[in-house]
Design a protein around this motif. Sequence first.
Motif, mmCIF file in Angstrom:
data_model
loop_
_atom_site.group_PDB
_atom_site.id
_atom_site.type_symbol
_atom_site.label_atom_id
_atom_site.label_comp_id
_atom_site.label_asym_id
_atom_site.label_seq_id
_atom_site.Cartn_x
_atom_site.Cartn_y
_atom_site.Cartn_z
ATOM 1 N N TRP A 1 -6.829 -81.010 -33.910
ATOM 2 C CA TRP A 1 -7.592 -81.695 -34.952
ATOM 3 C C TRP A 1 -9.080 -81.366 -34.878
ATOM 4 N N ARG A 2 -9.429 -80.190 -34.350
ATOM 5 C CA ARG A 2 -10.827 -79.843 -34.114
ATOM 6 C C ARG A 2 -11.661 -79.876 -35.410
ATOM 7 N N ASP A 3 -11.110 -79.382 -36.511
ATOM 8 C CA ASP A 3 -11.870 -79.373 -37.768
ATOM 9 C C ASP A 3 -12.075 -80.790 -38.290
ATOM 10 N N LEU A 4 -11.048 -81.619 -38.174
ATOM 11 C CA LEU A 4 -11.167 -83.004 -38.618
ATOM 12 C C LEU A 4 -12.200 -83.760 -37.781
ATOM 13 N N ILE A 5 -12.189 -83.546 -36.463
ATOM 14 C CA ILE A 5 -13.157 -84.205 -35.576
ATOM 15 C C ILE A 5 -14.578 -83.844 -35.982
ATOM 16 N N LYS A 6 -14.800 -82.558 -36.240
ATOM 17 C CA LYS A 6 -16.147 -82.119 -36.602
ATOM 18 C C LYS A 6 -16.590 -82.698 -37.938
ATOM 19 N N SER A 7 -15.687 -82.688 -38.916
ATOM 20 C CA SER A 7 -16.065 -83.207 -40.233
ATOM 21 C C SER A 7 -16.296 -84.715 -40.180
ATOM 22 N N ALA A 8 -15.512 -85.419 -39.350
ATOM 23 C CA ALA A 8 -15.686 -86.864 -39.235
ATOM 24 C C ALA A 8 -17.014 -87.201 -38.567
ATOM 25 N N VAL A 9 -17.360 -86.483 -37.508
ATOM 26 C CA VAL A 9 -18.644 -86.707 -36.833
ATOM 27 C C VAL A 9 -19.789 -86.440 -37.793
ATOM 28 N N ASP B 1 -5.395 -92.408 -30.534
ATOM 29 C CA ASP B 1 -6.069 -91.501 -29.600
ATOM 30 C C ASP B 1 -7.099 -90.641 -30.319
ATOM 31 N N LEU B 2 -6.758 -90.192 -31.524
ATOM 32 C CA LEU B 2 -7.679 -89.326 -32.261
ATOM 33 C C LEU B 2 -8.934 -90.085 -32.671
ATOM 34 N N ARG B 3 -8.764 -91.323 -33.142
ATOM 35 C CA ARG B 3 -9.937 -92.114 -33.523
ATOM 36 C C ARG B 3 -10.820 -92.393 -32.305
ATOM 37 N N ALA B 4 -10.188 -92.655 -31.165
ATOM 38 C CA ALA B 4 -10.960 -92.885 -29.937
ATOM 39 C C ALA B 4 -11.706 -91.615 -29.529
ATOM 40 N N GLN C 1 -9.373 -69.117 -13.133
ATOM 41 C CA GLN C 1 -8.485 -70.046 -12.451
ATOM 42 C C GLN C 1 -8.983 -71.481 -12.533
ATOM 43 N N GLN C 2 -10.291 -71.643 -12.841
ATOM 44 C CA GLN C 2 -10.865 -72.981 -12.883
ATOM 45 C C GLN C 2 -10.779 -73.615 -14.265
ATOM 46 N N LEU C 3 -10.380 -72.822 -15.258
ATOM 47 C CA LEU C 3 -10.379 -73.334 -16.619
ATOM 48 C C LEU C 3 -9.312 -74.407 -16.805
ATOM 49 N N ALA C 4 -9.743 -75.554 -17.231
ATOM 50 C CA ALA C 4 -8.776 -76.599 -17.555
ATOM 51 C C ALA C 4 -8.113 -76.259 -18.886
ATOM 52 N N GLU C 5 -6.875 -76.639 -19.037
ATOM 53 C CA GLU C 5 -6.193 -76.415 -20.303
ATOM 54 C C GLU C 5 -6.892 -77.227 -21.391
ATOM 55 N N PRO C 6 -7.121 -76.633 -22.560
ATOM 56 C CA PRO C 6 -7.767 -77.384 -23.633
ATOM 57 C C PRO C 6 -6.945 -78.617 -24.009
ATOM 58 N N ASP C 7 -7.637 -79.693 -24.338
ATOM 59 C CA ASP C 7 -6.974 -80.907 -24.795
ATOM 60 C C ASP C 7 -6.220 -80.569 -26.086
ATOM 61 N N PRO C 8 -4.874 -80.688 -26.103
ATOM 62 C CA PRO C 8 -4.113 -80.285 -27.293
ATOM 63 C C PRO C 8 -4.475 -81.108 -28.526
ATOM 64 N N LEU C 9 -4.802 -82.393 -28.334
ATOM 65 C CA LEU C 9 -5.187 -83.232 -29.469
ATOM 66 C C LEU C 9 -6.500 -82.749 -30.066
ATOM 67 N N ARG C 10 -7.468 -82.456 -29.205
ATOM 68 C CA ARG C 10 -8.770 -81.955 -29.665
ATOM 69 C C ARG C 10 -8.621 -80.598 -30.351
ATOM 70 N N LEU C 11 -7.756 -79.746 -29.801
ATOM 71 C CA LEU C 11 -7.552 -78.412 -30.366
ATOM 72 C C LEU C 11 -6.877 -78.504 -31.737
ATOM 73 N N SER D 1 -12.369 -67.105 -26.295
ATOM 74 C CA SER D 1 -13.791 -67.433 -26.391
ATOM 75 C C SER D 1 -13.999 -68.932 -26.608
ATOM 76 N N ARG D 2 -13.099 -69.581 -27.334
ATOM 77 C CA ARG D 2 -13.224 -71.033 -27.500
ATOM 78 C C ARG D 2 -12.947 -71.763 -26.189
ATOM 79 N N SER D 3 -12.017 -71.226 -25.386
ATOM 80 C CA SER D 3 -11.673 -71.899 -24.130
ATOM 81 C C SER D 3 -12.796 -71.827 -23.104
ATOM 82 N N ILE D 4 -13.660 -70.836 -23.228
ATOM 83 C CA ILE D 4 -14.773 -70.681 -22.275
ATOM 84 C C ILE D 4 -16.115 -70.922 -22.947
ATOM 85 N N LEU D 5 -16.106 -71.577 -24.108
ATOM 86 C CA LEU D 5 -17.321 -71.650 -24.933
ATOM 87 C C LEU D 5 -18.498 -72.267 -24.192
#
Length: 454
Positions: free
Chosen positions: A378-386, A417-420, A366-376, A147-151
């Motif tokens: 550190w997803r909680d950190l990204i959200k809390s930082a934003v 990369d994460l800060r960017a 078949q069209q789903l791109a693989e999730p960005d491993p860095l985003r996946l 569900s997260r991959s097709i959110l």
Amino acid sequence: MTDTPDLYASLAAQAAGLSLTELQMLHPQMARRTLQRRIEALLHAGRIEARGMGRARRYVALAATPAGTSAMPRDDWTTLIPLSEDSRDILSYIDQPLMARKPVGYQRDFLDRYEPNSSFYLPLSLRQQLHRLGRTAQLNQPAGTYSRSILNRLLIDLSWASSQLEGNTYSRLDTLELIEHGRVAQGKGAIETQMILNHKAAIELLVENIATVGFDRYTLMNLHAALAENLLPNPADEGRVRRHAVDIGLSVYRPLSVPTQIEDALDVLLDKADRIEDPFEQAFFVMVQLPYLQPFADINKRCSRLAANLPLFRANLCPLTFLDVPEQAYSRAMLGVYEMTRIELLRDLFVWAYERSTQEYLAIRQQLAEPDPLRLRWRDLIKSAVREVVTSPQADAMELIEQATAQASVPDAELGDLRALIVDELRRLHEGVLARYGLRPSQFEGWKARRPVG
């Protein structure tokens, strides 16, 4: 009262049409101004027409279904959806005039006689068929991976299709523009926009908290509150079991009205739902029993449609988006449950709707791109930082980002990369994604005014 009362169904049942006063008598819980806005929306969509002037003015449902809506005349949808003889028997009864149907109240035995994992609304062969249809490549991954991959796609499809079942006239493109870019469709009522945004917030609530949500009071009340925000005459009814009687429009069914009885039945319902092991049986049980109980002042069916997706999200199965589900079919199937405690018509519709959903998602797998491993990762950190940056508009954004990543002990190889990535999230921030970060529009506007990001 119905969930976002189906004005079109009320008009379709009366060949001579209805006046504004007559419609208000059928839907007494709807404010007059809200009723007028919905009539205007139906007129704009070409689904009804106005005849006469002044007090003689009546609104008449048009037989033709405009492109882009899912409702259709009964003769059409009954040939489209495979129906059992039991389902046709339900239709024969439900399609009688109100005066020919026997008034009936809530039947507690309908809930009590269901025993999780012993009783089944869906027979084994049907459950096996649904599992084959809904299988994804992420079945063995952590709960919620699919569900997260097709959110992004899920937010649009489920918000649009579920809202259409409530008479919302947003097109799928309108919904996409609203959810992805925060653009409100021209000529649409505020209530329709709010409904779409509420669906989005409710879906995100389930997907983003998949590890902690379940069939319990906390989840159900917060799910209802998300769907009901700014849509109920009394805001105190958001996320709260109702304290007053309600009526179901165009039905002889009368739900429970005693709060203690509603509370007790809801506890039993949630306990039974939580103990069901098969995700499809669990989903269908909730679609049957939650609207039948009508635990909330309104928005019960919407709540059941999203709650039905929770076990599918957890099991990494294809979601049930309700794409192309005819409004007339769904409303009649629910009347079969309300007035007859019969599930066959809703079951036939459930299976057909799920097959339609899986066909749609098979095309995009078949069209789903693989999730960005860095985003996946550190997803909680990204959200809390934003969130920290936006809620602290006077602070230096880069300092906050550096502090957040330092406290999380991010490896040096990933730090830049994460800060960017966080800065990029801030640049792309708009009102359509604020719920993802737990932000309110006022916080976003305040931050934008002080520290716009390039």
